[in-house]
Motif scaffolding. Structure first.
Motif, mmCIF file in Angstrom:
data_model
loop_
_atom_site.group_PDB
_atom_site.id
_atom_site.type_symbol
_atom_site.label_atom_id
_atom_site.label_comp_id
_atom_site.label_asym_id
_atom_site.label_seq_id
_atom_site.Cartn_x
_atom_site.Cartn_y
_atom_site.Cartn_z
ATOM 1 N N GLU A 1 -1.667 4.123 7.492
ATOM 2 C CA GLU A 1 -1.708 5.422 6.808
ATOM 3 C C GLU A 1 -0.647 6.362 7.372
ATOM 4 O O GLU A 1 0.014 7.083 6.620
ATOM 5 C CB GLU A 1 -3.082 6.051 6.955
ATOM 6 C CG GLU A 1 -3.223 7.374 6.212
ATOM 7 C CD GLU A 1 -4.537 8.075 6.488
ATOM 8 O OE1 GLU A 1 -4.851 9.021 5.740
ATOM 9 O OE2 GLU A 1 -5.232 7.699 7.455
ATOM 10 N N ASN B 1 -5.332 5.696 11.525
ATOM 11 C CA ASN B 1 -4.927 4.468 10.839
ATOM 12 C C ASN B 1 -3.400 4.367 10.870
ATOM 13 O O ASN B 1 -2.700 5.225 10.318
ATOM 14 C CB ASN B 1 -5.434 4.504 9.391
ATOM 15 C CG ASN B 1 -5.143 3.217 8.627
ATOM 16 O OD1 ASN B 1 -4.097 2.613 8.791
ATOM 17 N ND2 ASN B 1 -6.081 2.825 7.790
ATOM 18 N N PRO C 1 0.822 -1.229 0.000
ATOM 19 C CA PRO C 1 0.000 0.000 0.000
ATOM 20 C C PRO C 1 0.850 1.271 0.000
ATOM 21 O O PRO C 1 0.460 2.275 -0.613
ATOM 22 C CB PRO C 1 -0.814 -0.122 1.301
ATOM 23 C CG PRO C 1 -0.823 -1.568 1.620
ATOM 24 C CD PRO C 1 0.497 -2.093 1.148
ATOM 25 N N ARG D 1 -5.923 7.212 2.884
ATOM 26 C CA ARG D 1 -6.686 6.355 3.795
ATOM 27 C C ARG D 1 -7.431 5.284 3.014
ATOM 28 O O ARG D 1 -7.540 4.139 3.457
ATOM 29 C CB ARG D 1 -7.669 7.212 4.599
ATOM 30 C CG ARG D 1 -8.445 6.415 5.647
ATOM 31 C CD ARG D 1 -9.254 7.318 6.560
ATOM 32 N NE ARG D 1 -8.386 8.255 7.262
ATOM 33 C CZ ARG D 1 -8.834 9.167 8.123
ATOM 34 N NH1 ARG D 1 -10.126 9.281 8.347
ATOM 35 N NH2 ARG D 1 -7.991 9.969 8.727
ATOM 36 N N CYS E 1 -4.755 2.668 1.961
ATOM 37 C CA CYS E 1 -4.204 1.906 3.075
ATOM 38 C C CYS E 1 -5.260 1.075 3.797
ATOM 39 O O CYS E 1 -4.928 0.215 4.621
ATOM 40 C CB CYS E 1 -3.524 2.844 4.063
ATOM 41 S SG CYS E 1 -2.070 3.676 3.382
ATOM 42 N N GLY E 2 -6.535 1.327 3.525
ATOM 43 C CA GLY E 2 -7.604 0.505 4.114
ATOM 44 C C GLY E 2 -7.977 0.895 5.537
ATOM 45 O O GLY E 2 -7.347 1.677 6.186
#
Length: 391
Positions: A319, A316, A145, A387, A390-391
């Motif tokens: 992130e 996150n 990611p 975000r 990166c999930g």
């Protein structure tokens, strides 16, 4: 450099501390690489190869930008990472650009953006360092990611760079006329010089040899066996540009020693929350990268706090790590960082390019690229593009 002494005296900074801002590794890389390619250039090998590449592209000059990006991406992704490849791309890109009559700075930057895009490929040394720092904190996932975030960011930085350096095509004595061009055969000396350059690239990429010292070694051997001209090659080492870059690095080190970064860090931490953490982190990492090495300082300093910060404010964690990596990478186009410095050094080797892009002008323009890179990263963090990735 002299002005740095006056500032150091005001802050009570010793000469020893002042000298710590002189980047020996950057100096050796710039001098060594420009010396080797000066040797190769002195026997005409680089110009002949560049002319052939331009002839193959024909009227489709835009292909050169695409090819240079892909070349940088591939060389970085297959294992060596960004640091050694950043030194190689500009010295290949500038003669090609001059032969094609296109912008040598833009072609070099786009190649380096390809290099940076692949920096977080899982097999690169940089990605291994980041992955280990993530694992220690229990942050799940891989560096894939982070690589995707870098790719997206670099593509937009390319667009901005095209605007900043628009109209910079150069018609020089090295430019070739496609209608009358006939390829010149490579001589024995040309082949030996090119094999020496290939040897340097292989030893740096595959065996992790230092790019500066390896370049000096190969260049010296080529001179000894008369595959290059020492006096002529020394003219291609842009000492004025190198001293400008190293001198500004010393000044910026004073900011670091005097506590400027710590003051900024404590101020930013007071306004962080789950919504502002990403843009603040990418800006701070980018600001740090103006003064220090991304891999050597920014990554190992900030990534270890990403996990704890994520727990405290609910952000996150992946992130946040991506913000540190992006911020610590994209401002590398600053003329006092590795990527930008190597572009300046390579452009200064060629009379026409140096005349079109004078050191002070190029210095400001490259700083502008780095600042816009940081702004783009902050905008993507706010949107939030990172975000989503990166999930």
């Amino acid at each position: 450099m002299g002005f740095a002494l006056l500032i150091a005296e005001l802050y009570g900074i010793s000469v020893k501390q002042l000298n710590s801002g002189f980047s020996t590794s950057l100096a050796m890389s710039m001098i060594g690489v420009t010396y080797l390619f000066g040797v190769v250039r002195s026997n005409g090998a680089l110009e002949k190869v560049a002319n052939r590449l331009v002839h193959m592209a024909g009227d489709r000059r835009w292909l050169l930008y695409t090819v240079m990006y892909i070349l940088g991406f591939f060389l970085s992704a297959v294992g060596p990472g960004a640091i050694p490849v950043l030194a190689i791309i500009p010295v290949l890109a500038v003669p090609v650009a001059l032969s094609a009559g296109v912008n040598p700075v833009l072609l070099s930057l786009i190649g380096q953006m390809g290099v940076q895009s692949a920096r977080m490929s899982p097999i690169t040394p940089e990605a291994v360092v980041v992955q280990d720092l993530m694992n220690v904190q229990g942050i799940p996932g891989t560096t894939i990611p982070l690589m995707i975030c870098l790719i997206v960011t670099e593509w937009f930085i390319i667009l901005v760079s095209c605007f900043i350096f628009r109209g910079g095509n150069i018609k020089s004595k090295l430019s070739i006329d496609m209608s009358t061009y006939k390829s010149e055969p490579l001589t024995v000396q040309n082949w030996i010089a090119l094999l020496g350059m290939l040897f340097m690239i292989i030893m740096v990429l595959a065996f992790k040899w230092n790019v500066g010292y390896t370049s000096f070694l190969v260049g010296s051997i080529l001179v000894v066996i008369r595959a290059g001209h020492e006096k002529e090659s020394l003219k291609y080492i842009p000492l004025n540009t190198i001293l400008l870059i190293l001198g500004v690095g010393i000044l910026m080190n004073i900011v670091k020693i005097s506590g400027g970064l710590e003051i900024m860090a404590s101020s930013l931490s007071m306004v962080m929350n789950d919504m502002t953490a990403a843009p603040i982190m990418v800006i701070f990492a980018g600001f740090m990268s103006f003064f220090t090495s991304g891999l050597g300082v920014v990554f190992p300093t900030l990534i270890p706090i990403a996990g704890a910060l994520s727990d405290q404010i609910g952000a996150n964690a992946v992130e946040l790590v991506a913000m540190i990596v992006i911020g610590g990478t994209v401002t590398g186009f600053s003329p006092v960082s590795t990527a930008g410095a190597l572009v300046m050094a390579s452009v200064s080797q060629y009379e026409e390019a140096a005349a079109a892009f004078k050191p002070r002008y190029l210095f400001v323009k490259l700083f502008l690229v780095a600042i816009w890179a940081m702004i783009i990263s902050a905008i993507f963090a706010i949107l939030p593009v990172y975000r989503f990735i990166c999930g």
